[in-house]
Scaffold this motif. Structure first.
Motif, PDB file in Angstrom:
ATOM      1  N   ALA A 205       0.696  -1.026   0.000  1.00 45.81           N
ATOM      2  CA  ALA A 205       0.148  -0.162  -0.069  1.00 45.81           C
ATOM      3  C   ALA A 205       0.889   1.315  -0.055  1.00 45.81           C
ATOM      4  CB  ALA A 205      -0.895   0.043   1.268  1.00 45.81           C
ATOM      5  N   THR A 206       2.134   1.273   0.600  1.00 47.21           N
ATOM      6  CA  THR A 206       3.095   2.165   0.465  1.00 47.21           C
ATOM      7  C   THR A 206       4.451   1.918   0.447  1.00 47.21           C
ATOM      8  OG1 THR A 206       3.443   4.390   1.482  1.00 47.21           O
ATOM      9  CG2 THR A 206       3.355   2.270   3.119  1.00 47.21           C
ATOM     10  N   ALA A 207       5.373   2.607   0.094  1.00 46.31           N
ATOM     11  CA  ALA A 207       6.795   2.400  -0.113  1.00 46.31           C
ATOM     12  C   ALA A 207       7.482   1.582   1.050  1.00 46.31           C
ATOM     13  CB  ALA A 207       7.527   3.591  -0.608  1.00 46.31           C
ATOM     14  N   PRO A 208       8.305   0.860   1.036  1.00 45.39           N
ATOM     15  CA  PRO A 208       9.047   0.196   1.975  1.00 45.39           C
ATOM     16  C   PRO A 208       9.448   1.186   3.185  1.00 45.39           C
ATOM     17  CG  PRO A 208       9.578  -0.980   0.091  1.00 45.39           C
ATOM     18  CD  PRO A 208       9.036   0.357  -0.532  1.00 45.39           C
ATOM     19  N   GLY A 209       9.113   0.581   4.372  1.00 39.82           N
ATOM     20  CA  GLY A 209       9.603   1.627   5.690  1.00 39.82           C
ATOM     21  C   GLY A 209       8.792   2.928   5.877  1.00 39.82           C
ATOM     22  N   LYS A 210       7.509   2.962   5.079  1.00 40.00           N
ATOM     23  CA  LYS A 210       6.630   4.185   5.041  1.00 40.00           C
ATOM     24  C   LYS A 210       5.312   3.685   5.614  1.00 40.00           C
ATOM     25  CE  LYS A 210       9.694   6.889   3.019  1.00 40.00           C
ATOM     26  NZ  LYS A 210      10.338   7.873   4.092  1.00 40.00           N
ATOM     27  N   LEU A 211       4.380   4.700   6.017  1.00 39.10           N
ATOM     28  CA  LEU A 211       3.099   4.429   6.470  1.00 39.10           C
ATOM     29  C   LEU A 211       2.345   4.697   5.648  1.00 39.10           C
ATOM     30  CD1 LEU A 211       3.282   5.537  10.282  1.00 39.10           C
ATOM     31  CD2 LEU A 211       3.854   3.191   9.398  1.00 39.10           C
ATOM     32  N   ALA A 212       0.937   3.822   5.623  1.00 37.73           N
ATOM     33  CA  ALA A 212      -0.127   4.140   4.665  1.00 37.73           C
ATOM     34  C   ALA A 212      -1.334   4.710   5.670  1.00 37.73           C
ATOM     35  CB  ALA A 212      -0.644   2.838   3.975  1.00 37.73           C
ATOM     36  N   ALA A 213      -2.132   5.584   5.105  1.00 37.10           N
ATOM     37  CA  ALA A 213      -3.431   5.977   5.831  1.00 37.10           C
ATOM     38  C   ALA A 213      -4.373   4.944   5.984  1.00 37.10           C
ATOM     39  CB  ALA A 213      -3.593   7.081   4.963  1.00 37.10           C
ATOM     40  N   ASP A 214      -5.024   4.947   7.217  1.00 33.69           N
ATOM     41  CA  ASP A 214      -6.147   3.900   7.411  1.00 33.69           C
ATOM     42  C   ASP A 214      -7.263   4.449   7.158  1.00 33.69           C
ATOM     43  OD1 ASP A 214      -7.365   1.542   8.557  1.00 33.69           O
ATOM     44  OD2 ASP A 214      -7.801   2.990  10.452  1.00 33.69           O
ATOM     45  N   SER A 215      -7.331   5.751   6.740  1.00 34.70           N
ATOM     46  CA  SER A 215      -8.577   6.599   6.177  1.00 34.70           C
ATOM     47  C   SER A 215      -8.656   6.945   4.886  1.00 34.70           C
ATOM     48  CB  SER A 215      -8.878   7.698   7.374  1.00 34.70           C
ATOM     49  OG  SER A 215      -7.961   8.528   7.357  1.00 34.70           O
ATOM     50  N   GLY A 216      -9.611   7.154   4.341  1.00 37.55           N
ATOM     51  CA  GLY A 216      -9.795   7.652   3.080  1.00 37.55           C
ATOM     52  C   GLY A 216     -10.958   8.583   3.102  1.00 37.55           C
ATOM     53  N   SER A 217     -11.527   8.966   1.774  1.00 37.53           N
ATOM     54  CA  SER A 217     -12.810   9.957   1.789  1.00 37.53           C
ATOM     55  C   SER A 217     -14.187   9.377   2.166  1.00 37.53           C
ATOM     56  CB  SER A 217     -12.791  10.576   0.059  1.00 37.53           C
ATOM     57  OG  SER A 217     -12.979   9.295  -0.728  1.00 37.53           O
ATOM     58  N   GLY A 218     -14.111   7.880   2.073  1.00 42.13           N
ATOM     59  CA  GLY A 218     -15.335   7.238   2.791  1.00 42.13           C
ATOM     60  C   GLY A 218     -15.067   6.273   3.580  1.00 42.13           C
ATOM     61  N   ALA A 219     -15.691   5.156   3.609  1.00 43.33           N
ATOM     62  CA  ALA A 219     -15.645   4.165   4.571  1.00 43.33           C
ATOM     63  C   ALA A 219     -14.289   3.325   4.511  1.00 43.33           C
ATOM     64  CB  ALA A 219     -16.737   3.167   4.567  1.00 43.33           C
ATOM     65  N   ASN A 220     -13.786   3.570   3.185  1.00 48.14           N
ATOM     66  CA  ASN A 220     -12.579   2.787   2.907  1.00 48.14           C
ATOM     67  C   ASN A 220     -11.093   3.428   2.838  1.00 48.14           C
ATOM     68  OD1 ASN A 220     -14.920   1.463   0.913  1.00 48.14           O
ATOM     69  ND2 ASN A 220     -13.577   0.008   2.269  1.00 48.14           N
ATOM     70  N   SER A 221     -10.058   2.801   3.015  1.00 49.16           N
ATOM     71  CA  SER A 221      -8.729   3.458   2.758  1.00 49.16           C
ATOM     72  C   SER A 221      -8.553   3.857   1.366  1.00 49.16           C
ATOM     73  CB  SER A 221      -7.369   2.587   3.330  1.00 49.16           C
ATOM     74  OG  SER A 221      -7.466   1.486   2.280  1.00 49.16           O
ATOM     75  N   VAL A 222      -7.935   4.903   1.099  1.00 47.23           N
ATOM     76  CA  VAL A 222      -7.315   5.456  -0.212  1.00 47.23           C
ATOM     77  C   VAL A 222      -6.959   4.264  -1.225  1.00 47.23           C
ATOM     78  CG1 VAL A 222      -5.053   6.341   0.455  1.00 47.23           C
ATOM     79  CG2 VAL A 222      -6.414   7.258  -1.493  1.00 47.23           C
ATOM     80  N   TYR A 223      -5.970   3.761  -0.601  1.00 44.44           N
ATOM     81  CA  TYR A 223      -5.389   2.351  -1.413  1.00 44.44           C
ATOM     82  C   TYR A 223      -6.465   1.615  -1.940  1.00 44.44           C
ATOM     83  CZ  TYR A 223      -2.098  -1.135  -2.888  1.00 44.44           C
ATOM     84  OH  TYR A 223      -1.629  -2.218  -3.359  1.00 44.44           O
ATOM     85  N   ALA A 224      -7.344   1.203  -1.002  1.00 43.95           N
ATOM     86  CA  ALA A 224      -8.295   0.109  -1.238  1.00 43.95           C
ATOM     87  C   ALA A 224      -9.304   0.682  -2.495  1.00 43.95           C
ATOM     88  CB  ALA A 224      -9.000  -0.391  -0.093  1.00 43.95           C
ATOM     89  N   SER A 225      -9.598   1.950  -2.203  1.00 41.95           N
ATOM     90  CA  SER A 225     -10.568   2.578  -2.919  1.00 41.95           C
ATOM     91  C   SER A 225      -9.979   2.805  -4.392  1.00 41.95           C
ATOM     92  CB  SER A 225     -10.792   3.966  -2.604  1.00 41.95           C
ATOM     93  OG  SER A 225     -11.439   4.085  -1.204  1.00 41.95           O
ATOM     94  N   TYR A 226      -8.915   3.010  -4.606  1.00 41.93           N
ATOM     95  CA  TYR A 226      -8.368   3.064  -5.811  1.00 41.93           C
ATOM     96  C   TYR A 226      -8.200   1.696  -6.424  1.00 41.93           C
ATOM     97  CZ  TYR A 226      -7.937   8.266  -6.148  1.00 41.93           C
ATOM     98  OH  TYR A 226      -8.273   9.305  -6.525  1.00 41.93           O
ATOM     99  N   LEU A 227      -7.830   0.663  -5.571  1.00 42.40           N
ATOM    100  CA  LEU A 227      -7.635  -0.671  -6.235  1.00 42.40           C
ATOM    101  C   LEU A 227      -9.156  -1.306  -6.774  1.00 42.40           C
ATOM    102  CD1 LEU A 227      -5.811  -3.034  -6.455  1.00 42.40           C
ATOM    103  CD2 LEU A 227      -6.179  -3.606  -4.451  1.00 42.40           C
ATOM    104  N   ALA A 228     -10.110  -1.112  -6.102  1.00 42.95           N
ATOM    105  CA  ALA A 228     -11.430  -1.319  -6.268  1.00 42.95           C
ATOM    106  C   ALA A 228     -11.770  -0.670  -7.527  1.00 42.95           C
ATOM    107  CB  ALA A 228     -12.166  -1.082  -5.293  1.00 42.95           C
ATOM    108  N   LYS A 229     -11.427   0.735  -7.973  1.00 44.09           N
ATOM    109  CA  LYS A 229     -11.845   1.383  -8.956  1.00 44.09           C
ATOM    110  C   LYS A 229     -11.046   0.987 -10.340  1.00 44.09           C
ATOM    111  CE  LYS A 229     -11.325   6.141 -10.932  1.00 44.09           C
ATOM    112  NZ  LYS A 229     -10.835   7.322 -10.518  1.00 44.09           N
ATOM    113  N   HIS A 230     -10.062   0.386 -10.297  1.00 45.66           N
ATOM    114  CA  HIS A 230      -9.238   0.080 -11.497  1.00 45.66           C
ATOM    115  C   HIS A 230      -9.059  -1.640 -11.750  1.00 45.66           C
ATOM    116  CE1 HIS A 230      -7.967   4.145 -12.251  1.00 45.66           C
ATOM    117  NE2 HIS A 230      -7.458   4.315 -11.043  1.00 45.66           N
ATOM    118  N   LEU A 231      -9.507  -2.397 -10.651  1.00 45.51           N
ATOM    119  CA  LEU A 231      -9.253  -3.745 -10.915  1.00 45.51           C
ATOM    120  C   LEU A 231      -9.976  -4.308 -12.112  1.00 45.51           C
ATOM    121  CD1 LEU A 231      -8.572  -6.011  -7.965  1.00 45.51           C
ATOM    122  CD2 LEU A 231     -10.272  -6.697  -9.655  1.00 45.51           C
TER     123      LEU A 231
END
Length: 537
Positions: A190-216
């Motif tokens: 979800a993010t580069a090695p050694g970095k942190l990813a956000a647990d929140s997004g614009s809605g009920a899902n994280s930003v990473y999961a939201s974009y993954l669902a959008k493009h998959l």
């Protein structure tokens, strides 16, 4: 039974087994299609005792729904303790085999310790770093199960870099550690090695999961391009604070939804994602991280610098008495070799003895982008050598247009290479022709024909010389072969065909091909094959 008879029977059995081992790959490649099985395990861990999370369960449910639409048999598990997490991974591993596309999606807490990554169950109570391997589950466990099953494609998606809930109790670094993907595997972070990813997004899902669902679910979009688009979206929304990352060693084509690829994203989005990716690795001393950039952006603005750093960080190979073509990840300049003097094929276009160094080896693979005047978007195809025999090169083929693995034998002699059940592109012309005795400027080939709309078109092929050619995989010195012909059936319209093929000894296969046919002056085929990346053993 006498010892001599027992020995004789044992030798006979041994000879039969050896013969089967040699002939099985060839027999398996005589025009076969295999339909894949898609299996997914989706895990969302949120109810941690020490630090509960908001979105992992929502993200897991979202991903489970999307993967079901993509044809996966999905197992969804939520808030697993250590026993439940281990059992879920065991059950998932037991369902895998060589025809499986295996996908693991994990959302929750993850930790790294001494370059190992661990999934953290919800009941974990870690008081010191030495307890991490006991309380967590090493990701290497499931990677090992995938490797043992020899799954055709393995996808591991780790949305597990939210934070370290045990900070102060351990000295484990934040985020996850960079891992090299085993053969046939794509690791997505979800993010580069050694970095942190956000647990929140614009809605009920994280930003990473939201974009993954959008493009998959984009039809025909190669899996690597799916994650590239996810990265571009996440980078833009988080203002470059979160940069998703992948490490890939996939050896075949795969699209979550088969079909023809769509038009790529806008240049501005592409540029933002590329710059953020580069910023995340520019201080690295690992050659593999620069190779990852080159695979994602083979023509990127930082490609020359990435190539230089790969060269500086890669140990020089041991001296060899004879030069050999080297493997070249996408974007790296290939090592070219001089074109050996050619011998003319024998009577009837029968090949002469193969030239030393021109035949491929099992495991060699090539990936091509196919563009067609009548199709919106691109198609990607991959070929991998399974065996090299006197009859030709046994290959396995995969594409982004469907979920089938095709096997066929490409003859060394001049002729058209047909794939079983495949009509979306014109057939290749002798992809390994340079191994059939070479290609000499001025040389001609006769007795060739190709059928177009039930009309057999006789073709004359001539080698027009050598030239430099630039494709996505690099710049090569290549031999140019041109096939031309026309036929007019009684009472019908004239059929004209031209096919141009470029062969590069450094690649051991064709690097580019263009096909143009017309019937009565109307264009029926306008297709090009271009090498995107390759790997030689």
């Amino acid at each position: 039974m006498s010892p001599r008879r027992l020995l004789g029977r044992g030798l006979a059995v041994l000879l039969l087994l050896l013969a089967w081992a040699v002939l099985a790959p060839v027999a398996a490649a005589q025009g076969r299609e295999i339909t894949e099985t898609r299996v997914a395990l989706v895990i969302g861990n949120a109810a941690y005792r020490s630090d509960p999370l908001d979105n992992p369960v929502n993200d897991a449910r979202l991903m489970a729904d999307v993967l079901k639409k993509a044809g996966f048999e999905v197992t969804l598990r939520q808030d697993l303790d250590r026993a439940g997490l281990l059992e879920a991974l065991r059950g998932f591993g037991s369902r895998l085999d060589e025809n499986t596309v295996a996908l693991l999606y994990y959302a929750g807490h993850g930790l790294q310790l001494r370059d190992r990554n661990y999934l953290i169950p919800v009941d974990a109570e870690i008081r010191s770093e030495d307890e991490i391997p006991i309380a967590g589950i090493d990701i290497g466990f499931i990677l090992g199960r995938m490797a043992h099953a020899r799954s055709r494609i393995n996808l591991v998606i780790l949305d597990a870099c939210r934070n370290n809930p045990f900070l102060g109790k351990t000295v484990a670094a934040q985020g996850l550690a960079q891992m090299d993907a085993p053969v046939g595997t794509l690791l997505a972070y979800a993010t580069a090695p050694g970095k942190l990813a956000a647990d929140s997004g614009s809605g009920a899902n994280s930003v990473y999961a939201s974009y993954l669902a959008k493009h998959l679910l984009t039809p025909g979009l190669p899996v690597e391009q799916v994650f590239k688009r996810v990265r571009e979206g996440v980078v833009r929304e988080t203002q470059q604070q979160q940069v998703p990352w992948e490490s890939s060693s996939l050896q075949g084509e795969f699209a979550f939804v088969p079909g023809v690829g769509t038009v790529p994203g806008t240049p501005d989005i592409d540029a933002a994602g590329e710059i953020a990716f580069w910023n995340s690795i520019q201080a690295s001393n690992r050659a593999e991280e620069y190779r990852a950039y080159l695979r994602q952006y083979p023509q990127g603005r930082f490609s020359p610098l990435a190539q230089a750093r790969v060269a500086a960080l890669t140990p020089a190979p041991a001296a060899s008495p004879a030069p050999a073509a080297a493997a070249s990840p996408a974007g790296e300049p290939p090592q070219t070799v001089a074109i050996a003097p050619a011998t003319v094929p024998g009577p009837g276009n029968a090949p002469a003895a193969p030239l030393a160094g021109t035949l491929p080896r099992p495991g060699d693979r090539w990936r091509y982008r196919v563009q067609d005047q009548f199709r919106i978007g691109d198609l990607f195809v991959s070929a991998q050598v399974e065996a090299v025999t006197p009859e030709g090169v046994a290959e396995s083929w995969s594409t982004t247009s469907d979920a089938k693995l095709r096997t066929a034998v490409a003859a060394l002699a001049p002729g058209f290479h047909e794939l079983p059940g495949w009509t979306l592109t014109p057939p290749e012309f002798s992809p390994y022709l340079q191994a059939a005795g070479g290609l000499q400027p001025g040389q001609g080939l006769a007795g060739l024909a190709r059928r177009v709309e039930q009309v057999s078109v006789p073709l004359k092929a001539s080698v027009e010389g050598e030239e430099e050619i630039q494709v996505a995989a690099g710049r090569f010195r290549a031999v140019k072969l041109v096939l031309r012909g026309q036929a007019t059936p009684r009472g019908g319209k004239a059929v004209r065909l031209e096919q141009v093929v470029w062969y590069a000894p450094a690649v051991k296969r064709m690097v580019k091909s263009t096909v143009s046919t017309s019937v009565g002056g109307a264009v029926r085929e306008a297709t090009s094959f271009e090498l995107v990346e390759y790997q030689l053993h």
